[in-house]
Design an enzyme around this catalytic site. Structure first.
Site, PDB file in Angstrom:
ATOM      1  N   ARG A 279      56.848 -21.637 -32.764  1.00 18.98           N
ATOM      2  CA  ARG A 279      55.394 -21.578 -32.636  1.00 18.98           C
ATOM      3  C   ARG A 279      54.849 -20.230 -33.107  1.00 18.98           C
ATOM      4  O   ARG A 279      53.818 -20.164 -33.787  1.00 18.98           O
ATOM      5  CB  ARG A 279      54.986 -21.834 -31.182  1.00 18.98           C
ATOM      6  CG  ARG A 279      53.485 -21.733 -30.908  1.00 18.98           C
ATOM      7  CD  ARG A 279      52.665 -22.696 -31.744  1.00 18.98           C
ATOM      8  NE  ARG A 279      51.265 -22.694 -31.343  1.00 18.98           N
ATOM      9  CZ  ARG A 279      50.282 -23.251 -32.038  1.00 18.98           C
ATOM     10  NH1 ARG A 279      50.545 -23.859 -33.182  1.00 18.98           N
ATOM     11  NH2 ARG A 279      49.036 -23.213 -31.587  1.00 18.98           N
TER      12      ARG A 279
ATOM     13  N   ASP B 258      39.918 -27.345 -30.256  1.00 14.25           N
ATOM     14  CA  ASP B 258      41.180 -27.072 -30.929  1.00 14.25           C
ATOM     15  C   ASP B 258      42.172 -28.131 -30.452  1.00 14.25           C
ATOM     16  O   ASP B 258      42.027 -28.686 -29.354  1.00 14.25           O
ATOM     17  CB  ASP B 258      41.653 -25.669 -30.550  1.00 14.25           C
ATOM     18  CG  ASP B 258      43.077 -25.407 -30.981  1.00 14.25           C
ATOM     19  OD1 ASP B 258      43.372 -25.530 -32.181  1.00 14.25           O
ATOM     20  OD2 ASP B 258      43.906 -25.103 -30.101  1.00 14.25           O
ATOM     21  N   ALA B 259      43.195 -28.402 -31.246  1.00 12.55           N
ATOM     22  CA  ALA B 259      44.182 -29.418 -30.864  1.00 12.55           C
ATOM     23  C   ALA B 259      45.411 -28.816 -30.199  1.00 12.55           C
ATOM     24  O   ALA B 259      45.688 -29.056 -29.018  1.00 12.55           O
ATOM     25  CB  ALA B 259      44.590 -30.246 -32.089  1.00 12.55           C
TER      26      ALA B 259
END
Length: 243
Positions: A40, A9-10
């Site tokens: 977020r 995942d980034a």
């Protein structure tokens, strides 16, 4: 089965999403922390809502919409230049300090990113951080027009890398992502960067729960979804011993 590929995942795994806090504080003094956390939270929420609604827009649009929501919610006026300056940080997020060395130690396995990020965002991020020299592929869910944790998103790994699920180690610090990958049949390493003990202590030591503490409380512990990761690690540096 031998692990042939390690896929990351980034956002929040290789790249520190909290690194936007410096620019949000600079743009909106006194509001940087709450903007960073609400932004977020809404960003993730919008990916799930759009997937369920089958009203896909790419992660660039989702990121802009979630920031617009956050600023409107706080009653913060802004001009286009300020808004764009904050958004552009997503093209140059800080790498976690151990990321580059960890990826280098995992060669010659195939290394890739599978991310909700749009292709333009991811390509810029990978290039700006220098990970383009180590990665074999940068895979965006945009190819399927649905976000993780949809199985369709994880299926892209095999389609791009030519691997079977049990030949892949998927790495994420996001519990919902780890659960989604495990439900698809991948081997999963979850990075537990915040322990329950640390969370309890942070809450006990403060009369008010800070925005960052609240974010950690709802986004950094393994969810009750019935899918446990194969490995629990604390840092990316631990990956070479399990891959």
């Amino acid at each position: 089965m031998t692990i042939k590929a390690v896929v990351f995942d980034a956002y929040g795994t290789l790249y520190d999403i909290q690194s936007v806090a410096e620019i949000t504080e600079d743009a909106f003094p006194g509001y940087g922390e709450i903007i960073t956390q609400v932004w977020r939270i809404k960003q993730l929420e919008y990916t799930w809502l759009r997937s369920l609604m089958r009203c896909y827009q790419d992660f660039s649009a989702v990121t802009r919409d979630s920031l617009a929501y956050t600023l409107r919610m706080l009653g913060l006026r802004h001009d286009v230049e300020t808004f764009d300056r904050v958004i552009e940080k997503y093209l140059d997020l800080d790498l976690y300090p151990d990321a580059t060395a960890a990826l280098g130690a995992l060669k010659p396995r195939q290394l890739a990113i599978l991310s909700n990020g749009s292709p333009d965002m991811l390509n810029a991020l990978v290039r700006n951080s220098g990970l383009d020299r180590l990665l074999d592929a940068t895979i965006s869910v945009d190819a399927k027009k649905i976000f993780k944790p949809s199985p369709e998103a994880y299926a892209l790994i095999g389609e791009v890398l030519g691997t079977k699920p049990d030949e892949v180690l998927f790495v994420s610090s996001n519990p919902w992502d780890a659960a989604g990958a495990k439900s698809f049949g991948l081997n999963v390493a979850w990075i537990e960067r915040v322990t329950p003990e640390a969370m309890a202590l942070a809450c006990v030591e403060n009369e008010l729960v800070a925005p960052l503490t609240l974010f950690k409380a709802i986004r950094t512990q393994m969810d009750e979804l019935g899918f446990a990761p194969d490995h629990r690690i604390r840092t990316l540096a631990e990956l070479p011993r399990i891959a």
